[in-house]
Scaffold this motif. Structure first.
Motif, PDB file in Angstrom:
ATOM      1  N   ARG A   8      61.159  18.473  17.433  1.00 17.80           N
ATOM      2  CA  ARG A   8      61.933  18.301  18.666  1.00 17.80           C
ATOM      3  C   ARG A   8      61.579  17.024  19.389  1.00 17.80           C
ATOM      4  NH1 ARG A   8      61.463  22.999  22.459  1.00 17.80           N
ATOM      5  NH2 ARG A   8      63.010  21.845  23.633  1.00 17.80           N
TER       6      ARG A   8
ATOM      7  N   GLY B 238      77.604  18.106  22.141  1.00 21.73           N
ATOM      8  CA  GLY B 238      78.013  16.808  22.671  1.00 21.73           C
ATOM      9  C   GLY B 238      77.945  16.905  24.184  1.00 21.73           C
ATOM     10  N   THR B 239      78.207  15.790  24.838  1.00 26.73           N
ATOM     11  CA  THR B 239      78.046  15.761  26.294  1.00 26.73           C
ATOM     12  C   THR B 239      78.841  16.880  26.960  1.00 26.73           C
ATOM     13  OG1 THR B 239      77.756  13.364  26.212  1.00 26.73           O
ATOM     14  CG2 THR B 239      78.290  14.327  28.351  1.00 26.73           C
TER      15      THR B 239
ATOM     16  N   ALA C 285      70.190  20.901  29.813  1.00 32.73           N
ATOM     17  CA  ALA C 285      71.127  20.292  28.872  1.00 32.73           C
ATOM     18  C   ALA C 285      70.680  18.888  28.474  1.00 32.73           C
ATOM     19  CB  ALA C 285      72.534  20.237  29.488  1.00 32.73           C
ATOM     20  N   VAL C 286      69.726  18.321  29.165  1.00 32.11           N
ATOM     21  CA  VAL C 286      69.312  16.944  28.878  1.00 32.11           C
ATOM     22  C   VAL C 286      68.392  16.902  27.674  1.00 32.11           C
ATOM     23  CG1 VAL C 286      68.105  14.922  29.783  1.00 32.11           C
ATOM     24  CG2 VAL C 286      69.562  16.289  31.289  1.00 32.11           C
ATOM     25  N   THR C 287      67.449  17.830  27.606  1.00 26.82           N
ATOM     26  CA  THR C 287      66.402  17.742  26.569  1.00 26.82           C
ATOM     27  C   THR C 287      66.901  17.965  25.139  1.00 26.82           C
ATOM     28  OG1 THR C 287      65.582  19.611  27.942  1.00 26.82           O
ATOM     29  CG2 THR C 287      64.037  17.947  27.260  1.00 26.82           C
ATOM     30  N   PRO C 288      67.727  18.928  24.740  1.00 34.19           N
ATOM     31  CA  PRO C 288      68.082  20.208  25.374  1.00 34.19           C
ATOM     32  C   PRO C 288      67.018  21.276  25.092  1.00 34.19           C
ATOM     33  CG  PRO C 288      69.249  19.970  23.306  1.00 34.19           C
ATOM     34  CD  PRO C 288      68.372  18.730  23.450  1.00 34.19           C
ATOM     35  N   ALA C 289      66.911  22.231  25.973  1.00 28.96           N
ATOM     36  CA  ALA C 289      65.911  23.281  25.770  1.00 28.96           C
ATOM     37  C   ALA C 289      66.324  24.534  26.539  1.00 28.96           C
ATOM     38  CB  ALA C 289      64.542  22.809  26.264  1.00 28.96           C
ATOM     39  N   ILE C 290      66.068  25.678  25.926  1.00 28.08           N
ATOM     40  CA  ILE C 290      66.267  26.956  26.612  1.00 28.08           C
ATOM     41  C   ILE C 290      64.992  27.230  27.405  1.00 28.08           C
ATOM     42  CG2 ILE C 290      66.641  29.430  26.327  1.00 28.08           C
ATOM     43  CD1 ILE C 290      67.984  28.790  23.642  1.00 28.08           C
TER      44      ILE C 290
ATOM     45  N   LEU D 153      70.591  27.783  21.048  1.00 27.66           N
ATOM     46  CA  LEU D 153      71.561  27.048  21.846  1.00 27.66           C
ATOM     47  C   LEU D 153      71.950  25.810  21.054  1.00 27.66           C
ATOM     48  CD1 LEU D 153      72.881  26.693  24.767  1.00 27.66           C
ATOM     49  CD2 LEU D 153      71.005  25.090  25.163  1.00 27.66           C
TER      50      LEU D 153
ATOM     51  N   ASP E 205      75.762  16.409  31.169  1.00 25.32           N
ATOM     52  CA  ASP E 205      74.576  17.137  30.728  1.00 25.32           C
ATOM     53  C   ASP E 205      73.662  17.297  31.931  1.00 25.32           C
ATOM     54  OD1 ASP E 205      74.507  15.403  27.558  1.00 25.32           O
ATOM     55  OD2 ASP E 205      75.368  17.347  28.066  1.00 25.32           O
TER      56      ASP E 205
ATOM     57  N   PHE F 271      78.045  23.168  25.276  1.00 30.56           N
ATOM     58  CA  PHE F 271      76.924  23.893  24.686  1.00 30.56           C
ATOM     59  C   PHE F 271      77.377  25.272  24.242  1.00 30.56           C
ATOM     60  CE2 PHE F 271      73.398  21.082  25.577  1.00 30.56           C
ATOM     61  CZ  PHE F 271      73.987  20.194  26.463  1.00 30.56           C
TER      62      PHE F 271
ATOM     63  N   ILE G 207      73.030  19.642  17.922  1.00 34.72           N
ATOM     64  CA  ILE G 207      71.596  19.968  17.910  1.00 34.72           C
ATOM     65  C   ILE G 207      71.460  21.443  18.254  1.00 34.72           C
ATOM     66  CG2 ILE G 207      69.321  19.475  18.889  1.00 34.72           C
ATOM     67  CD1 ILE G 207      70.524  16.819  19.900  1.00 34.72           C
TER      68      ILE G 207
ATOM     69  N   ASP H  99      73.835  22.172  21.128  1.00 31.50           N
ATOM     70  CA  ASP H  99      74.353  21.059  21.914  1.00 31.50           C
ATOM     71  C   ASP H  99      75.468  20.422  21.096  1.00 31.50           C
ATOM     72  OD1 ASP H  99      72.761  17.964  23.143  1.00 31.50           O
ATOM     73  OD2 ASP H  99      74.855  18.569  23.026  1.00 31.50           O
TER      74      ASP H  99
ATOM     75  N   ARG I 104      75.471   9.656  23.874  1.00 30.22           N
ATOM     76  CA  ARG I 104      75.221  10.940  23.205  1.00 30.22           C
ATOM     77  C   ARG I 104      76.352  11.269  22.242  1.00 30.22           C
ATOM     78  NH1 ARG I 104      75.171  14.386  20.346  1.00 30.22           N
ATOM     79  NH2 ARG I 104      74.863  16.626  20.591  1.00 30.22           N
ATOM     80  N   ASN I 105      77.587  11.000  22.663  1.00 31.86           N
ATOM     81  CA  ASN I 105      78.713  11.406  21.826  1.00 31.86           C
ATOM     82  C   ASN I 105      78.889  10.531  20.602  1.00 31.86           C
ATOM     83  OD1 ASN I 105      79.194  13.555  23.444  1.00 31.86           O
ATOM     84  ND2 ASN I 105      81.003  12.726  24.449  1.00 31.86           N
TER      85      ASN I 105
END
Lengths: 158, 125
Positions: free
Chosen positions: A130, B54-55, B36-41, B50, B112, B58, A43, B52, A140-141
């Motif tokens: 989003r 995977g777990t 890292a959860v959302t993910p968002a800067i 940015l 994350d 980044f 993402i 993501d 997630r993986n």
């Protein structure tokens, strides 16, 4: 403000001083790397500052500048960039829509083999709102792009 | 825009001095803080996006990249809502336009985390 007079990294410093409240990006790019089929879905989200500069216009260089630098970096004898001036001296591009900015970001930050020349039968890249990205990170993986089935008119039927 | 050209910077009385190169070399050329959860800067400088991967993995992508693949880097810090983990830029997946971050929990599992901060030093292209 004529951002063209400044180097690219200086433009962002000036822009941030003049623009304090930046909106959150609405879109993200989800993509799978066909060269790493076992890896999870990626993402890519833009930074609010970068997106605001893209929407403002006359700040960011054409995406071809980044391609040129990556071409140099891919050479086996690459040690350091000598064409960094392209970032600063190439006339910046005008204002983009948010959709255009996401397409620019695809071409800038996602490996070319993902968005150019892929001949497989899976959808491996999408621009999505989003708010559709799960925030529950369980499994997630194991995330993959859902493959829609469409009829001849492009209507999703699954 | 004006530019100050100097060999050294000093305090008012001249007892403490640093060379100008220490200021230019020692200034962060990119930094960011992200969830890292959302993910968002959440906030950044010289970060276009940015990724993501995977777990716990980044990749920040720079707006203005660096001159050389090896001649730049910096610290990473990471923490969840109630405890800190550890993180760093990985040795592989290095490019002048991006670096990969590995985030771990305090128990050394890929994680994350909510609050992640990094800064990068080196020479911009």
């Amino acid at each position: 403000m004529n951002y063209n007079e400044y180097r690219l990294w200086e433009r962002e410093l000036i822009f941030k001083q003049l623009n304090k409240d930046l909106p959150e990006p609405k879109y993200a790019i989800v993509w799978e790397d066909p060269s790493e089929p076992d890896e999870p879905l990626r993402i890519t989200v833009p930074s609010p500052t970068w997106l605001a500069m893209a929407l403002h216009g006359d700040i960011l260089p054409p995406v071809e500048v980044y391609w040129e630098l990556k071409k140099d970096e891919a050479k086996p004898d690459f040690k350091y960039h000598t064409k960094g001036y392209l970032l600063h001296d190439t006339p910046p591009i005008p204002a983009m829509t948010e959709e255009q900015a996401m397409e620019y970001l695809i071409q800038k930050d996602i490996p070319p083999h993902v968005w150019y020349g892929y001949n497989g039968n899976r959808k491996i890249i999408k621009i999505v709102p989003r708010n559709l990205i799960p925030t529950n990170r369980e499994f997630r993986n194991a995330w993959r792009i859902k493959q829609d089935v469409e009829d001849d008119n492009g209507t999703v039927i699954n | 825009m004006s530019t100050i050209r100097a060999d050294n910077f000093s305090d008012r009385v001249g007892t403490k001095t640093v060379p100008a190169s220490a200021v230019t070399e020692g200034t962060a050329k990119a930094w960011g803080t992200f969830n890292a959860v959302t993910p968002a800067i959440l906030s950044s400088y010289n970060v276009a996006s940015l990724t993501d991967n995977g777990t716990g993995f980044f990749t920040p992508n720079w707006t203005n990249g660096f001159t050389s693949i090896t001649a730049y880097g910096g610290p990473v810090s990471t923490s969840g809502l109630t405890s800190a983990g550890f993180g760093g830029f990985t040795g592989n997946n290095r490019a002048t336009g991006s670096l990969r971050i590995s985030l771990r929990s305090g128990a050394n599992a890929a994680s994350d985390n909510n609050q992640n901060d990094f800064s990068v030093f080196g020479e911009l292209a």
